[in-house]
Write a protein that holds these residues in place. Sequence first.
Motif, PDB file in Angstrom:
ATOM      1  N   LEU A 129       0.751  -1.315   0.164  1.00  0.00           N
ATOM      2  CA  LEU A 129       0.184   0.101   0.323  1.00  0.00           C
ATOM      3  C   LEU A 129       0.601   1.404  -0.027  1.00  0.00           C
ATOM      4  N   ALA A 130       2.008   1.691   1.224  1.00  0.00           N
ATOM      5  CA  ALA A 130       2.421   2.322   1.241  1.00  0.00           C
ATOM      6  C   ALA A 130       3.442   2.394  -0.111  1.00  0.00           C
ATOM      7  N   VAL A 131       4.508   1.522  -0.514  1.00  0.00           N
ATOM      8  CA  VAL A 131       5.290   1.840  -2.212  1.00  0.00           C
ATOM      9  C   VAL A 131       4.042   2.113  -3.011  1.00  0.00           C
ATOM     10  N   ALA A 132       2.714   1.423  -3.287  1.00  0.00           N
ATOM     11  CA  ALA A 132       2.338   2.240  -4.570  1.00  0.00           C
ATOM     12  C   ALA A 132       1.810   3.700  -3.568  1.00  0.00           C
ATOM     13  N   VAL A 133       1.202   4.141  -3.082  1.00  0.00           N
ATOM     14  CA  VAL A 133       0.914   5.107  -2.798  1.00  0.00           C
ATOM     15  C   VAL A 133       1.861   6.172  -2.900  1.00  0.00           C
ATOM     16  N   VAL A 134       3.426   6.107  -2.639  1.00  0.00           N
ATOM     17  CA  VAL A 134       4.509   6.997  -3.042  1.00  0.00           C
ATOM     18  C   VAL A 134       4.582   6.762  -4.618  1.00  0.00           C
ATOM     19  N   LEU A 135       4.791   5.940  -4.518  1.00  0.00           N
ATOM     20  CA  LEU A 135       4.741   6.397  -6.526  1.00  0.00           C
ATOM     21  C   LEU A 135       3.899   6.512  -7.262  1.00  0.00           C
ATOM     22  N   ILE A 136       2.594   6.889  -7.092  1.00  0.00           N
ATOM     23  CA  ILE A 136       1.593   7.918  -7.568  1.00  0.00           C
ATOM     24  C   ILE A 136       1.997   9.205  -7.035  1.00  0.00           C
ATOM     25  N   THR A 137       2.067   9.622  -6.184  1.00  0.00           N
ATOM     26  CA  THR A 137       3.015  10.728  -5.398  1.00  0.00           C
ATOM     27  C   THR A 137       4.155  11.224  -6.474  1.00  0.00           C
ATOM     28  N   MET A 138       5.099  10.327  -6.518  1.00  0.00           N
ATOM     29  CA  MET A 138       6.163  10.831  -6.964  1.00  0.00           C
ATOM     30  C   MET A 138       6.301  11.211  -8.492  1.00  0.00           C
ATOM     31  N   LEU A 139       5.004  10.749  -9.701  1.00  0.00           N
ATOM     32  CA  LEU A 139       5.059  10.454 -11.084  1.00  0.00           C
ATOM     33  C   LEU A 139       3.597  11.120 -11.299  1.00  0.00           C
ATOM     34  N   VAL A 140       3.133  11.874 -10.113  1.00  0.00           N
ATOM     35  CA  VAL A 140       2.192  12.117 -10.993  1.00  0.00           C
ATOM     36  C   VAL A 140       1.937  13.559  -9.967  1.00  0.00           C
ATOM     37  N   PHE A 141       1.703  13.563  -8.344  1.00  0.00           N
ATOM     38  CA  PHE A 141       1.601  15.038  -8.289  1.00  0.00           C
ATOM     39  C   PHE A 141       2.928  15.681  -7.959  1.00  0.00           C
ATOM     40  N   LEU A 142       4.246  15.623  -7.913  1.00  0.00           N
ATOM     41  CA  LEU A 142       5.489  15.504  -7.703  1.00  0.00           C
ATOM     42  C   LEU A 142       5.288  17.393  -9.188  1.00  0.00           C
ATOM     43  N   PRO A 143       4.508  16.034 -10.356  1.00  0.00           N
ATOM     44  CA  PRO A 143       5.428  17.124 -11.579  1.00  0.00           C
ATOM     45  C   PRO A 143       4.360  18.247 -11.954  1.00  0.00           C
ATOM     46  N   VAL A 144       2.782  17.876 -11.142  1.00  0.00           N
ATOM     47  CA  VAL A 144       1.289  19.150 -11.203  1.00  0.00           C
ATOM     48  C   VAL A 144       2.478  19.860 -10.244  1.00  0.00           C
ATOM     49  N   ILE A 145       2.898  19.654  -8.735  1.00  0.00           N
ATOM     50  CA  ILE A 145       2.999  20.503  -8.121  1.00  0.00           C
ATOM     51  C   ILE A 145       4.073  21.620  -8.710  1.00  0.00           C
ATOM     52  N   PHE A 146       5.845  20.954  -9.321  1.00  0.00           N
ATOM     53  CA  PHE A 146       6.501  21.746  -9.976  1.00  0.00           C
ATOM     54  C   PHE A 146       5.972  22.453 -10.702  1.00  0.00           C
ATOM     55  N   TYR A 147       4.928  22.322 -11.002  1.00  0.00           N
ATOM     56  CA  TYR A 147       4.239  22.819 -12.780  1.00  0.00           C
ATOM     57  C   TYR A 147       3.901  24.323 -12.089  1.00  0.00           C
ATOM     58  N   ALA A 148       3.011  24.576 -11.290  1.00  0.00           N
ATOM     59  CA  ALA A 148       2.076  25.027 -10.262  1.00  0.00           C
ATOM     60  C   ALA A 148       2.435  25.922  -9.667  1.00  0.00           C
ATOM     61  N   ASN A 149       4.187  25.519  -9.119  1.00  0.00           N
ATOM     62  CA  ASN A 149       4.809  26.247  -8.321  1.00  0.00           C
ATOM     63  C   ASN A 149       5.772  27.444  -9.428  1.00  0.00           C
ATOM     64  N   VAL A 150       6.115  26.696 -10.671  1.00  0.00           N
ATOM     65  CA  VAL A 150       7.280  27.589 -11.322  1.00  0.00           C
ATOM     66  C   VAL A 150       6.569  28.383 -12.518  1.00  0.00           C
ATOM     67  N   TYR A 151       5.741  27.901 -13.045  1.00  0.00           N
ATOM     68  CA  TYR A 151       5.095  28.061 -14.205  1.00  0.00           C
ATOM     69  C   TYR A 151       3.255  29.118 -14.269  1.00  0.00           C
ATOM     70  N   ASN A 152       2.554  28.116 -13.197  1.00  0.00           N
ATOM     71  CA  ASN A 152       1.760  29.078 -13.068  1.00  0.00           C
ATOM     72  C   ASN A 152       0.632  29.781 -11.716  1.00  0.00           C
ATOM     73  N   PRO A 153       0.881  30.539 -11.174  1.00  0.00           N
ATOM     74  CA  PRO A 153       0.485  30.983  -9.724  1.00  0.00           C
ATOM     75  C   PRO A 153      -0.951  30.905  -9.927  1.00  0.00           C
ATOM     76  N   LYS A 154      -1.454  30.788 -10.493  1.00  0.00           N
ATOM     77  CA  LYS A 154      -3.534  30.595 -10.706  1.00  0.00           C
ATOM     78  C   LYS A 154      -3.546  28.816  -9.964  1.00  0.00           C
ATOM     79  N   LEU A 155      -3.151  28.513 -11.042  1.00  0.00           N
ATOM     80  CA  LEU A 155      -3.091  26.484 -10.628  1.00  0.00           C
ATOM     81  C   LEU A 155      -2.578  26.440  -9.622  1.00  0.00           C
ATOM     82  N   LYS A 156      -2.077  27.128  -8.772  1.00  0.00           N
ATOM     83  CA  LYS A 156      -0.950  27.128  -7.617  1.00  0.00           C
ATOM     84  C   LYS A 156      -2.075  27.511  -6.489  1.00  0.00           C
TER      85      LYS A 156
END
Lengths: 340, 340, 265, 265
Positions: free
Chosen positions: C71-98
Motif C-alpha cells: 500500500l505504502a509503496v504504491a501511494v509513494v509511486l503515485i505521489t512521485m509520478l503524478v503529484f510531483l510534476p503537477v506541483i512543480f508546474y504550478a509553483n514555477v509556471y502557473n501561480p493561478k493553478l497554485k
Amino acid sequence: MVNTDNFLSVSHLNISFNGNTVIKDLSFNIKKGTLTSFLGPSGSGKTTVLRAIAGLNQTFAGQIMLDGQDIANLQPNQRNIGMIFQSYALFPNLTVFDNIAYGLRVQKKSKAEIEKAVTDMLAVIGLTQRRDYYPANLSGGQRQRVAIARSMVLEPKLLLLDEPLSALDAKTRVELRNQIKRYQQELGITMIFVTHDQTEAMAISDDVLIMSAGELEQQGSAMDIYANPKTMFVADFIGNHNVLTATDLSKLGLVANQTDGQYIIRPELLEHVMPANLNGYAAIEGQVVELAVLGNRVEYSLKTATGHIVKAECMNQNINFTINDHIKVYLKVAEIKKVG
Amino acid sequence: MVNTDNFLSVSHLNISFNGNTVIKDLSFNIKKGTLTSFLGPSGSGKTTVLRAIAGLNQTFAGQIMLDGQDIANLQPNQRNIGMIFQSYALFPNLTVFDNIAYGLRVQKKSKAEIEKAVTDMLAVIGLTQRRDYYPANLSGGQRQRVAIARSMVLEPKLLLLDEPLSALDAKTRVELRNQIKRYQQELGITMIFVTHDQTEAMAISDDVLIMSAGELEQQGSAMDIYANPKTMFVADFIGNHNVLTATDLSKLGLVANQTDGQYIIRPELLEHVMPANLNGYAAIEGQVVELAVLGNRVEYSLKTATGHIVKAECMNQNINFTINDHIKVYLKVAEIKKVG
Amino acid sequence: MRAHSVDKWLPRLIIILIAIFLLGPIVATFIYSISTVWVKTILPSGLTFKWYGVLTADPDFIPSTLRSLILAVAVVLITMLVFLPVIFYANVYNPKLKEKLRYLSILPYSIPGIVLVTGLVQLYGSLPVPKLLILILTISAICLPAFYQSLNNAFMGDDFQGMFEQAQLLGDSKLGAFVRVVLPNIRAGLMVGLLLTFTTAFTEYVITNIFLTGQYETLKIYMYRLMNTNGNAASVLTIIFFIFLGIIAFILIKIVSSQKRSVKE
Amino acid sequence: MRAHSVDKWLPRLIIILIAIFLLGPIVATFIYSISTVWVKTILPSGLTFKWYGVLTADPDFIPSTLRSLILAVAVVLITMLVFLPVIFYANVYNPKLKEKLRYLSILPYSIPGIVLVTGLVQLYGSLPVPKLLILILTISAICLPAFYQSLNNAFMGDDFQGMFEQAQLLGDSKLGAFVRVVLPNIRAGLMVGLLLTFTTAFTEYVITNIFLTGQYETLKIYMYRLMNTNGNAASVLTIIFFIFLGIIAFILIKIVSSQKRSVKE
C-alpha cells in the motif's frame, strides 16, 4: 543580407499578457560586437523584450532575426543566446566549476575540453581559487561573475543581462559593471544590458535604447541621448536637466531665436567661475537657495529675480560661495538645446 | 550638566552576541537638533548601536544618557525615542491615518487632538489625499514617509533611522533623503541616520560618524571627513581618493616635505584646464587609459611615465581629450593631505 | 543589563512539557512490552522478552506487514509520478493553478476519512475496478496536503523558474533541466514529503478497515485485533512500529538539519 | 506564436480528476441518504427524506454532538492560549526555538495515533486525573503541526518583529502590541489554524474510541455504530457532517482568498 548593423533585428514586436498590451510595435536593430543598454523605469517592458529574444515568452507577434536567422520559433535551447538574471539562478547543488561546465556537459564535450574551457573562464572572472566552492559560499558579486562565466563559456551569439547588478551593493555594482564592460570588449560578445539606472547605462554602453510603457523613446549613443534628448520623457529620465519653455528663456534673457517648445540646460554646464572670454556666453544671476556637498561634487540651486529655480552642479573645488549668497553662473548659449 | 553638545551621550558601550564582541568600547556624543549619520560597511555594528539606544537590545555594558537621563534600564516604550526601519514596519491592518495615530491613541489623547496632530503630519509628508489608504496601496517612498510621520507625531527626543532608504529605487531615494533633511530642519528633531552609502551620508548630515567592525573610526562634519580622513579605512570608504606613499609622491615630483605615511589626492582636484596662475600648483602628465562619461561628469585615469595610475574626475564640459591622449592635469600642492 | 524574565523560559518550558507528554506513553509502552505482569502497580512485577518471540512467531505478522508495505509503496509511486510534476508546474509556471492547489490541499482536512469512506463504499464499491486500486488512489489524495506543503517549502528557497529556464538557455531540454537542476535542489523537501506520505499510507487505518472490510489486513489492523487478545504482544508490535517510524523520523530530522547547514555555510 | 502543448492542460486535467475523485463519494452518499432502496442498481429505486427524520429523532444524536463540541472547543482553547504565544515567540524572537518546533511538528506524523493511544492507556490510564483531560491534551498535541504550519505561513508575510518592536517604540506595552498589532495581522492564518484544529478535534475517532473505550461517545463514534445498524441513517449523518465541514471549508477558502486580495490591491 546580414551585416553587422542589424546583427539582431527586432521588427514590429507586440506582446500582450491577459489582454494588456505590454510591448507596442517595437522595432530596433543591435550592432554586432556592441553593448546596448535597455534603459527605462520599471514596468516599461525591458525584461519582457529580453525574454522574447531568449525564447522564454513565446506568445508574441512580430519578427526576431539573429545573425540573419528567424529565431521566433526556436526553443530557448536552440537559440545560442545566453541570459543573466538578477537572481543569478546559479545551481546551488553544483560547485562553481560544475556550474560553468553545465552547458558544455549538455553538449557532451570531452572531459579535457571542458576542463580547459572552464579553467580559462575561471581565470577571466578571477575565481580560479574558488572553483570548488558552492554558490552559497560566494559573495553576490562572485555569484554574478559565475553566472556570467557560465553563459560566456558557451560563446553565445548574444548575451542578455537582465538587471544583473540590482541585487548588489553600490561598490560591487561599480566594480562588476567595469568588469562586464571589459569582458565584452575582450571577448567581443554582443550584449544587451537591461537597467533602470542612468549612470550605469551611460558608463557601460556603446548604445542606449530608452523605453517607456512598452515603446521605444530614443536609441543612440549614451552621450548623444544625454545631450540631445528627443522627448520630454527622455530629458526627464536621463539627467537632472533644467527644463525651460521659450517664454522662460526669454524672461531669463537667454535666447534670441525663440520658437515654441521645451529647452534643456544641463546643470554641469553652468559655471560659477567666469570664463576668460565671455564671447558666446550668457549669465544667470540669483541667490543660492540649495547647496549639497556630495564629497567630490556640489549640487546647488539659484533663485533668479524672475522667480525661476535653476539647478547647477560643479566639482568640489574652489567653491567661493555659500547658501544665500548672490552669485552669477555662466553658460555657453549654444548649449541650450531644444527637446525633440 | 546637560548641554546641547552631549544631548545623547554613549560611553564605553560593549555588546556581545553569543560570545562575539560586536561593539567594542564605543563612546560618542550627539548634539541636540542635528542630523548625525552612522556610516560604515554592512556588519560594522551600526544597527546594533541603534537598537541599544532604542532599548531593543538590552544586554550590553556601558552607559547611554539622553537629555541628562540614564535610559539604559528603561523599556522601549518609556524612552520617547522613535525608530524607522528599512522594512517600514507599517501596520498593514491600519489605514495611513490610523498608523500615524497609533502612538497618540496609546497615550489616550482626545479624538480632537489626534485628528489635528495627524492631519498636520499628513500635510507635512504630503499624503493628505491618502489618509484612508492601506499601506499595501502605497509606493515604497510613501510607506516610508508614513513610518516617519508615525514616529514624528509623538515628538520624540531622538529619531533613529535604520537605513530607511535602502529598499527604495534611486530616484525616490534622493527625493526622500531631501525630505528627511527638510523635516529635520523644520521640526528641529535630533536624528541619527544609519547608512552604508557615502553620498547619502554626505548629502544629509551635519555630522558623520564612521564605524568599522564595531569601533569608531572618525566623527566630524561630512566635508571634514571627506577632505581629511584620519585612517586608511576612512580614506578608502568615504571617497574614490588616490592613495599614495611619500615615495610615490616624490617619484611623481609632487612634494617637498616628505615624511613616511600615506597621502591622498582627491580626483576632482586634478584639473585638466590650466589655472591662470600656476603659483602653488604642480602638474602630473600621463596617458588617458580609462575614460567613462557618466552624463554630467567624466571619470578618467592617467598612466604616468613612472607607471602610476592617477584617477581624476571633472564635469562633462570642455573635455578636449580622449582615450590614449597624453595630457597634463594640475593640482594645488596644498591639497595633498596626509592620512591621520 | 537585565535578564529577560518570564518571556524567555516559559515558551521553552511549554515545549519541553509537550515533548514529555508525547514521549511518555512510548516509554510506558516499551516497559509494558517487556513486563511479565503490570496491572494496578506503579512498576511492573517482572521483566521478560517472551512477548517479542510470541509476536514474531504469529503467522499473520509477516503477511500483514507486506500488505502495509505494498500500500505504502504504491501511494509513494503515485505521489512521485503524478503529484510531483503537477506541483512543480504550478509553483514555477502557473501561480493561478497554485492558488487552486492550495484550496485542494485544505479539502482533506474538511472531508475527513469517515465521510470519504462511506461515500467510497457507495460510489466505487460496486464498480468493476479492484477495490485495492480505489483504496490506493484515496490514500494518495489524503496524503497530498502534507506532500504539497513539504514541496512548497522546498520551492520557496530558490529561484526555480530562473534555474529551470537557465538550464534550457544553456542548451538543456526540459526533462534534462528537471532531472539535473530541479530534482537535486528540492531533494530535502521531496524526501521529507515522500517519507511523510510513506508513513501516512503505511499506518492508515480507518479507510482501509471500512472500505475493504477486513479483507485486506494491514499491519495496523492486525495490531488492533491483537490488542483485544494479547495486550503485551500488542505492546511489542507498538514498539516495533515506533522504532520503525522513529528511524524514519530520525532520517527526516537529519535531512531537515543538513539542509539548514548547507545553506548557512 | 506557438501554443503550449501537453504541459499546459495536463496538470489542470490531473487536478480536476483529483477533485472529482474526492467529491464523487459525497454526491453518492447524499443520494443514498435520500434513497428508499439502493442495492445493486446503478440508480436508486426511489427517493425519500424519511431517514433525516429517523436520525434527528434518535435520543443519542444530540448528546454525542455535544460531546464532540466540548472536545473541539477545549482543544481550540488550549491551542489559542498555549500554542499561539509560544509560536509567536519562536517566530519573532527565537529562531533556535523555531528550529525545535519544526522537529516537534514532524513528531506526530511519525508517532501515529495508534502508538500514542496504547501508550496513553498504559501511562495515564490509571492516574488520578480525568481521562477526558488527558484526551484533550493528546488531541491538542496532535493538532499542533497543522496549527503551527498555518501560523508559520501567516508570520512569513510581514516583518512581525519590526511591527511588534515598532508598536512598543510608539509607547505600547508588549501585551498591547500583541493584541493591537500582531493578532489583527495574523487573523487569516490564525482562523485557518483554529478551524483546522476544530475540525480535527471534532472528527477525531481512533484515540477517543480506544482511550475512553466507548464511555465518551462522540458524534463520530455514534456514526460508526449507526453504520452497522442503519446504512441510510448513517448516510444522513455523513451528509450533515459534510455540510457542517463544508461550511467550515467555505469559510477557510473565503479567508484564504480575501487575504490574497487585500495584499494584491
